[in-house]
Design an enzyme around this catalytic site. Structure first.
Site, short mmCIF file in Angstrom:
data_model
loop_
_atom_site.label_atom_id
_atom_site.label_comp_id
_atom_site.label_asym_id
_atom_site.label_seq_id
_atom_site.Cartn_x
_atom_site.Cartn_y
_atom_site.Cartn_z
N CYS A 140 65.07 52.07 2.02
CA CYS A 140 66.43 52.62 2.07
C CYS A 140 66.75 53.04 3.51
O CYS A 140 66.00 53.80 4.11
CB CYS A 140 66.51 53.81 1.12
N GLU A 141 67.86 52.54 4.04
CA GLU A 141 68.17 52.83 5.44
C GLU A 141 68.75 54.23 5.64
O GLU A 141 68.90 54.68 6.77
CB GLU A 141 69.11 51.77 6.03
N HIS A 142 69.05 54.90 4.56
CA HIS A 142 69.59 56.26 4.71
C HIS A 142 68.49 57.32 4.74
O HIS A 142 68.70 58.40 5.28
CB HIS A 142 70.57 56.57 3.57
N HIS A 143 67.36 57.02 4.12
CA HIS A 143 66.27 58.01 4.08
C HIS A 143 64.93 57.45 4.57
O HIS A 143 63.95 58.18 4.65
CB HIS A 143 66.07 58.51 2.64
N GLN A 159 70.87 48.35 -1.12
CA GLN A 159 70.60 47.31 -2.11
C GLN A 159 71.76 46.30 -2.23
O GLN A 159 71.53 45.11 -2.44
CB GLN A 159 70.30 47.97 -3.46
N CYS A 164 64.15 57.64 -2.73
CA CYS A 164 64.94 58.78 -2.26
C CYS A 164 65.68 59.45 -3.41
O CYS A 164 66.05 60.61 -3.31
CB CYS A 164 65.92 58.35 -1.16
N HIS A 208 64.90 53.60 -6.25
CA HIS A 208 64.99 54.11 -4.89
C HIS A 208 64.20 55.42 -4.84
O HIS A 208 64.57 56.38 -5.54
CB HIS A 208 66.46 54.38 -4.53
ZN LIG Z 1 68.09 56.70 0.29
#
Ligand SMILES: [Zn+2]
Length: 225
Positions: free
Chosen positions: A113-116, A154, A184, A182
């Site tokens: 996941c590119e956010h976390h 995703q 996260c 995910h």
């Molecule tokens: Zn995430």
């Protein structure tokens, strides 16, 4: 002003996993540094993070971690950023004149996941209807793996897989469904261990209800081996 806008966008995304584009947002200079230089630079950054957290990097268990993580980022889990790693586009003529859909299901997905920067783990199901060209089955696994080995959302991963196969096969008639967990979401934040996320992209004939239904029926087949 620009910085403030960017900051607001970043804050607005928060824990929601909304991708901004179907292309991975790479800078034009993304490959000016060699892999060895990237590893060396990231190694220092990871060391800095761990030291900031108060860890003693002289400890035997920790001293190799910055180098290990840097190599893993560049060569493994984010290795699919590098276009040199894109699977070669070898295709074959459809000699059997098989005109129905071909479905490869339960392809393992390991992404991040590119956010976390936490894992996304799941399954991809891919289908296409040949217009005269076919690809080896393992090619589909390799395409999934190539696009998964990037910081991802995703939705973007699903679209990138479909686009790549559309290009390789020379047809719009490609579909991909991904069902993934995910970490996260499962391990932090809302900590929902049961939930998974399903995304789909239906190209060409798969936009028709009958083809879409047929694909979903195949995916639900529970064949025992
Ligand atoms: Zn995430």
């Amino acid at each position: 002003m620009k910085i403030e806008n960017d900051f607001n966008d970043y804050e607005a995304i928060g824990d929601d996993h909304i991708g901004s584009s179907s292309d991975t947002p790479l800078r034009p200079d993304a490959f000016e540094l060699s892999n060895a230089d990237k590893i060396e630079s990231i190694k220092g950054d990871i060391k800095h993070i761990l030291e900031t957290l108060g860890l003693d990097l002289n400890d035997d268990s920790l001293k190799g971690t910055p180098n290990r993580v840097a190599k893993m980022f560049v060569n493994e889990i984010f290795g699919g950023l590098n276009p040199d790693k894109k699977p070669s586009a070898s295709t074959f003529d459809n000699k059997y004149k098989y005109g129905e859909m071909l479905v490869e299901k339960n392809i393992t997905v390991y992404s991040t996941c590119e956010h976390h920067l936490l894992p996304i783990v799941g399954r991809a199901h891919i289908a296409y209807i040949s217009n005269g060209t076919v690809v080896g089955l393992s090619k589909m696994n390799r395409i999934v793996d190539y696009y998964a080995k990037r910081p991802q959302v995703q939705e973007r991963l699903t679209i990138q897989i479909v686009r790549e196969l559309q290009e390789v096969l020379g047809t719009e008639d490609v579909a991909c469904i991904i069902d993934a967990k995910h970490l996260c979401v499962n391990s932090r934040g809302i900590r929902d261990i049961e939930s998974s996320t399903v995304t789909s992209e239906f190209g060409g004939k798969f936009k028709e209800n009958t083809k879409r239904r047929e694909l979903l029926d195949y995916i639900q087949l529970d064949t025992q081996f």
